[in-house]
Write a protein that holds these residues in place. Structure first.
Motif, PDB file in Angstrom:
ATOM      1  N   UNK A 147     -13.719  45.019   1.247  1.00 47.53           N
ATOM      2  CA  UNK A 147     -13.783  46.262   2.024  1.00 47.53           C
ATOM      3  C   UNK A 147     -15.055  46.287   2.877  1.00 47.53           C
ATOM      4  N   UNK A 148     -16.155  45.890   2.282  1.00 43.60           N
ATOM      5  CA  UNK A 148     -17.422  45.855   3.017  1.00 43.60           C
ATOM      6  C   UNK A 148     -17.392  44.833   4.150  1.00 43.60           C
ATOM      7  N   UNK A 149     -16.780  43.691   3.909  1.00 44.72           N
ATOM      8  CA  UNK A 149     -16.657  42.658   4.936  1.00 44.72           C
ATOM      9  C   UNK A 149     -15.855  43.174   6.128  1.00 44.72           C
ATOM     10  N   UNK A 150     -14.732  43.804   5.856  1.00 39.25           N
ATOM     11  CA  UNK A 150     -13.920  44.349   6.946  1.00 39.25           C
ATOM     12  C   UNK A 150     -14.648  45.475   7.675  1.00 39.25           C
ATOM     13  N   UNK A 151     -15.405  46.277   6.934  1.00 39.44           N
ATOM     14  CA  UNK A 151     -16.197  47.345   7.560  1.00 39.44           C
ATOM     15  C   UNK A 151     -17.249  46.767   8.507  1.00 39.44           C
ATOM     16  N   UNK A 152     -17.831  45.639   8.112  1.00 36.80           N
ATOM     17  CA  UNK A 152     -18.793  44.964   8.993  1.00 36.80           C
ATOM     18  C   UNK A 152     -18.147  44.589  10.322  1.00 36.80           C
ATOM     19  N   UNK A 153     -16.953  44.048  10.247  1.00 36.85           N
ATOM     20  CA  UNK A 153     -16.258  43.660  11.469  1.00 36.85           C
ATOM     21  C   UNK A 153     -15.915  44.868  12.330  1.00 36.85           C
ATOM     22  N   UNK A 210     -24.417  35.552   9.626  1.00 36.44           N
ATOM     23  CA  UNK A 210     -24.739  36.974   9.744  1.00 36.44           C
ATOM     24  C   UNK A 210     -24.063  37.781   8.639  1.00 36.44           C
ATOM     25  N   UNK A 211     -22.817  37.448   8.368  1.00 42.11           N
ATOM     26  CA  UNK A 211     -22.081  38.150   7.317  1.00 42.11           C
ATOM     27  C   UNK A 211     -22.732  37.891   5.964  1.00 42.11           C
ATOM     28  N   UNK A 212     -23.054  36.638   5.695  1.00 43.30           N
ATOM     29  CA  UNK A 212     -23.679  36.289   4.413  1.00 43.30           C
ATOM     30  C   UNK A 212     -25.002  37.017   4.237  1.00 43.30           C
ATOM     31  N   UNK A 227     -24.118  40.740   3.423  1.00 40.95           N
ATOM     32  CA  UNK A 227     -23.451  40.960   2.144  1.00 40.95           C
ATOM     33  C   UNK A 227     -24.295  40.512   0.952  1.00 40.95           C
ATOM     34  N   UNK A 228     -25.158  39.528   1.146  1.00 44.80           N
ATOM     35  CA  UNK A 228     -26.002  39.034   0.049  1.00 44.80           C
ATOM     36  C   UNK A 228     -26.995  40.092  -0.413  1.00 44.80           C
ATOM     37  N   UNK A 229     -27.245  41.109   0.405  1.00 53.13           N
ATOM     38  CA  UNK A 229     -28.137  42.191   0.004  1.00 53.13           C
ATOM     39  C   UNK A 229     -27.508  43.054  -1.096  1.00 53.13           C
ATOM     40  N   UNK A 230     -26.178  43.147  -1.106  1.00 56.43           N
ATOM     41  CA  UNK A 230     -25.479  44.007  -2.067  1.00 56.43           C
ATOM     42  C   UNK A 230     -24.650  43.260  -3.097  1.00 56.43           C
ATOM     43  N   UNK A 231     -24.272  42.027  -2.781  1.00 55.64           N
ATOM     44  CA  UNK A 231     -23.385  41.267  -3.657  1.00 55.64           C
ATOM     45  C   UNK A 231     -23.987  39.893  -3.940  1.00 55.64           C
ATOM     46  N   UNK A 232     -23.629  39.343  -5.069  1.00 56.52           N
ATOM     47  CA  UNK A 232     -24.058  37.993  -5.401  1.00 56.52           C
ATOM     48  C   UNK A 232     -22.986  37.028  -4.903  1.00 56.52           C
ATOM     49  N   UNK A 233     -23.183  36.501  -3.684  1.00 56.98           N
ATOM     50  CA  UNK A 233     -22.182  35.640  -3.049  1.00 56.98           C
ATOM     51  C   UNK A 233     -22.861  34.439  -2.398  1.00 56.98           C
ATOM     52  N   UNK A 234     -22.125  33.338  -2.363  1.00 57.39           N
ATOM     53  CA  UNK A 234     -22.642  32.147  -1.691  1.00 57.39           C
ATOM     54  C   UNK A 234     -22.165  32.124  -0.248  1.00 57.39           C
ATOM     55  N   UNK A 235     -22.833  31.337   0.535  1.00 57.20           N
ATOM     56  CA  UNK A 235     -22.451  31.150   1.937  1.00 57.20           C
ATOM     57  C   UNK A 235     -21.019  30.631   2.022  1.00 57.20           C
ATOM     58  N   UNK A 278     -21.780  26.888  16.369  1.00 64.48           N
ATOM     59  CA  UNK A 278     -21.582  28.001  15.453  1.00 64.48           C
ATOM     60  C   UNK A 278     -20.298  28.738  15.816  1.00 64.48           C
ATOM     61  N   UNK A 279     -19.435  28.943  14.813  1.00 64.79           N
ATOM     62  CA  UNK A 279     -18.213  29.705  15.036  1.00 64.79           C
ATOM     63  C   UNK A 279     -18.502  31.195  14.977  1.00 64.79           C
ATOM     64  N   UNK A 280     -18.009  31.907  15.961  1.00 62.30           N
ATOM     65  CA  UNK A 280     -18.155  33.351  16.002  1.00 62.30           C
ATOM     66  C   UNK A 280     -16.774  33.954  15.767  1.00 62.30           C
ATOM     67  N   UNK A 281     -16.691  34.829  14.793  1.00 63.93           N
ATOM     68  CA  UNK A 281     -15.431  35.489  14.472  1.00 63.93           C
ATOM     69  C   UNK A 281     -15.432  36.876  15.092  1.00 63.93           C
ATOM     70  N   UNK A 282     -14.322  37.205  15.747  1.00 65.94           N
ATOM     71  CA  UNK A 282     -14.201  38.508  16.400  1.00 65.94           C
ATOM     72  C   UNK A 282     -12.945  39.200  15.906  1.00 65.94           C
ATOM     73  N   UNK A 283     -13.061  40.495  15.655  1.00 65.88           N
ATOM     74  CA  UNK A 283     -11.900  41.264  15.246  1.00 65.88           C
ATOM     75  C   UNK A 283     -11.012  41.476  16.479  1.00 65.88           C
ATOM     76  N   UNK A 284      -9.715  41.331  16.295  1.00 66.33           N
ATOM     77  CA  UNK A 284      -8.778  41.547  17.397  1.00 66.33           C
ATOM     78  C   UNK A 284      -8.651  43.053  17.616  1.00 66.33           C
ATOM     79  N   UNK A 285      -8.928  43.485  18.826  1.00 65.63           N
ATOM     80  CA  UNK A 285      -8.969  44.915  19.144  1.00 65.63           C
ATOM     81  C   UNK A 285      -7.682  45.652  18.803  1.00 65.63           C
TER      82      UNK A 285
END
Length: 105
Positions: free
Chosen positions: A28-34, A44-46, A49-57, A84-91
């Motif tokens: 949910x947080x990942x989608x909210x970021x997008x 950037x996502x890592x 999200x690493x500030x709130x969750x224990x996740x690896x790159x 670097x791959x940039x991911x964009x949400x489809x409008x």
């Protein structure tokens, strides 16, 4: 071949199922970021999200790849340096994502 409205409904269904399996809130947080940023790299996502969750790159990269490939709500492009791959949400799916996030438990 699916019509535009059928495709949209299919994506909405998949997105709701994806969020239903979100036990920690990270999806949910990942989608909210997008929704907020519209365009992000895995780094950037890592970092966020690493500030709130224990996740690896690599786990973040896997999640983003799944969202792009299976849900179809992200597109990919290369950054200015070409590496670097940039991911964009489809409008056209922003409102579907917002609604799914708002109704997710």
């Amino acid at each position: 071949m699916l019509s535009r409205s059928d495709l949209r409904k299919e994506i909405e269904t998949r997105l709701r199922k994806y969020l239903a399996r979100d036990k920690s809130g990270i999806r949910k947080e990942l989608l909210s970021l997008f929704i907020r940023a519209r365009s992000l790299t895995v780094a950037q996502i890592h970092e966020t999200l690493a500030e709130r969750f224990s996740v690896s790159y690599h786990s973040i990269a896997s999640m983003v790849g799944t969202i792009a490939a299976k849900l179809g709500i992200l597109s990919t492009r290369r950054g200015p340096d070409g590496t670097v791959g940039v991911y964009e949400v489809k409008e056209q799916y922003v409102d579907v994502i917002e609604q799914a996030i708002a109704t997710a438990v």
